[in-house]
Design an enzyme around this catalytic site. Structure first.
Site, mmCIF file in Angstrom:
data_model
loop_
_atom_site.group_PDB
_atom_site.id
_atom_site.type_symbol
_atom_site.label_atom_id
_atom_site.label_comp_id
_atom_site.label_asym_id
_atom_site.label_seq_id
_atom_site.Cartn_x
_atom_site.Cartn_y
_atom_site.Cartn_z
ATOM 1 N N GLU A 1 -6.946 4.936 7.446
ATOM 2 C CA GLU A 1 -6.680 6.351 7.151
ATOM 3 C C GLU A 1 -7.874 6.979 6.436
ATOM 4 O OE1 GLU A 1 -2.911 5.677 5.258
ATOM 5 O OE2 GLU A 1 -2.085 5.126 7.202
ATOM 6 N N ASN B 1 0.881 -1.166 0.000
ATOM 7 C CA ASN B 1 0.000 0.000 0.000
ATOM 8 C C ASN B 1 0.916 1.213 0.000
ATOM 9 O OD1 ASN B 1 -1.807 2.041 0.490
ATOM 10 N ND2 ASN B 1 -2.318 1.402 2.576
ATOM 11 N N GLY C 1 2.072 2.338 10.693
ATOM 12 C CA GLY C 1 3.045 3.413 10.546
ATOM 13 C C GLY C 1 3.709 3.822 11.845
ATOM 14 N N SER D 1 2.927 -2.040 10.325
ATOM 15 C CA SER D 1 4.372 -2.111 10.603
ATOM 16 C C SER D 1 4.964 -3.493 10.319
ATOM 17 C CB SER D 1 4.681 -1.676 12.038
ATOM 18 O OG SER D 1 4.309 -0.311 12.225
ATOM 19 N N HIS E 1 -9.625 1.427 4.415
ATOM 20 C CA HIS E 1 -8.370 1.609 5.162
ATOM 21 C C HIS E 1 -8.604 2.574 6.323
ATOM 22 C CE1 HIS E 1 -4.297 2.762 6.192
ATOM 23 N NE2 HIS E 1 -3.930 1.620 5.640
ATOM 24 N N GLU F 1 -5.878 -4.816 10.276
ATOM 25 C CA GLU F 1 -4.860 -3.800 10.548
ATOM 26 C C GLU F 1 -5.190 -3.044 11.838
ATOM 27 O OE1 GLU F 1 -2.596 -2.717 6.710
ATOM 28 O OE2 GLU F 1 -4.266 -1.332 6.930
ATOM 29 N N LYS G 1 0.283 4.217 -0.376
ATOM 30 C CA LYS G 1 -0.324 5.442 0.175
ATOM 31 C C LYS G 1 -0.034 6.630 -0.756
ATOM 32 C CE LYS G 1 -0.168 3.318 4.661
ATOM 33 N NZ LYS G 1 -0.175 3.438 6.099
HETATM 34 P P1 PGA Z 1 2.542 0.330 7.612
HETATM 35 O O1 PGA Z 1 1.114 0.539 6.918
HETATM 36 O O2 PGA Z 1 3.077 -0.983 7.094
HETATM 37 O O3 PGA Z 1 3.360 1.497 7.189
HETATM 38 O O4 PGA Z 1 2.300 0.266 9.081
HETATM 39 C C1 PGA Z 1 0.251 -0.535 6.729
HETATM 40 C C2 PGA Z 1 -1.010 -0.045 6.089
HETATM 41 O O5 PGA Z 1 -1.483 1.043 6.443
HETATM 42 O O6 PGA Z 1 -1.592 -0.733 5.229
#
Ligand code: PGA
Length: 256
Positions: free
Chosen positions: A100, A13, A176, A216, A98, A170, A15
């Site tokens: 976010e 992803n 993140g 992460s 997601h 998640e 982003k």
């Molecule tokens: P990250 O993000 O691996 O940077 O924690 C995962 C995601 O949001 O899909």
């Protein structure tokens, strides 16, 4: 059902990262590194990179995904992209729900359900994200919360259409932050989600659905996570922006 019979999927992803030249360069670096992957490899990229990445992955095993789509087919929805527009380009996957999107752009379980239904109708495969906030975990409601998110998102989805849905667990506190869920925590919630699928559909559907962990996940911790019996790969943010790191995760899923 044997975990080995389910398809593990490692999806990046990206982003809001990478210009078109940067995207092409990352795919070019990634292609040889994942050429012998024993799992599905997907790059979910910004809308502006889709055409470039679709071209760049030609002749490789890398599949292309978007990071959202709107639920209407067309119309006065400034700034939005429809599922049909993605499908027409040759995009295969779309990430929906997601955290976010939920946190910053007002997504709700209901709009996730509408987007998911539209995406499936357009022939896209969906990576549906669910997960709890830290406070939910501390309040002991993780299981109930992800069960609700899963049930609402899948409202009206047939067992046949479910074959085109992957679920990504998640935990929001792990995204993140560098704070990964332990392998046991990840497996526990993935197993809860699998149980929810069994309760909505049946055991066959539950045994067949790919459930990823995300948050992460990186080159160091991936092997332990993807080796868990109910974890079928991962949705990778930060580490998907580095070809070598991402390829190590793909290798872990191939072996796991
Ligand atoms: P990250 O993000 O691996 O940077 O924690 C995962 C995601 O949001 O899909």
């Amino acid at each position: 059902m044997n975990k080995a019979l389910r398809k593990a999927v490692i999806a990046g992803n990206w982003k809001m990262n990478k210009t078109r030249p940067e995207a092409a360069a990352l795919i070019a670096e990634l292609k040889p590194l994942v050429a012998d992957a024993g799992c599905e490899v997907v790059a979910c990229v910004p809308f502006t990179n889709l055409e470039t990445v679709l071209e760049a992955v030609k002749g490789s095993n890398i599949k292309v995904g978007a990071q959202n789509c709107h639920f209407e087919k067309s119309g006065a929805f400034t700034g939005e992209i429809s599922a049909d527009m993605l499908a027409e380009m040759g995009v295969e996957y779309v990430v929906l729900g997601h955290s976010e999107r939920r946190q910053y752009f007002g997504e709700t379980d209901e709009t996730v359900n509408k987007r998911l239904t539209a995406a499936l109708a357009a022939g896209l495969k969906v990576i549906l994200c669910v997960g709890e906030m830290l406070a939910d975990r501390e309040n002991g409601i993780t299981g109930e919360l992800v069960a609700l998110q899963t049930k609402i998102a899948l409202k009206g989805v047939s067992k046949e259409d479910l074959k085109n849905v992957i679920i990504a667990y998640e935990p929001v506190w792990a995204i993140g932050t560098g704070k990964t869920a332990t392998a046991e925590q990840a497996n526990e919630v993935c197993a809860i989600i699998r149980g929810v699928i069994a309760s909505i559909y049946d055991q066959e559907a539950a045994d067949g659905i790919t459930i990823q962990y995300g948050g992460s996940m990186n080159a160091k911790n991936a092997a332990e996570l993807v080796a868990q019996p109910d974890v079928d790969g991962g949705l990778i943010g930060g580490a998907s922006l580095k070809a070598v790191d991402f390829s190590v995760i793909v290798k872990a899923a191939t072996e796991g």
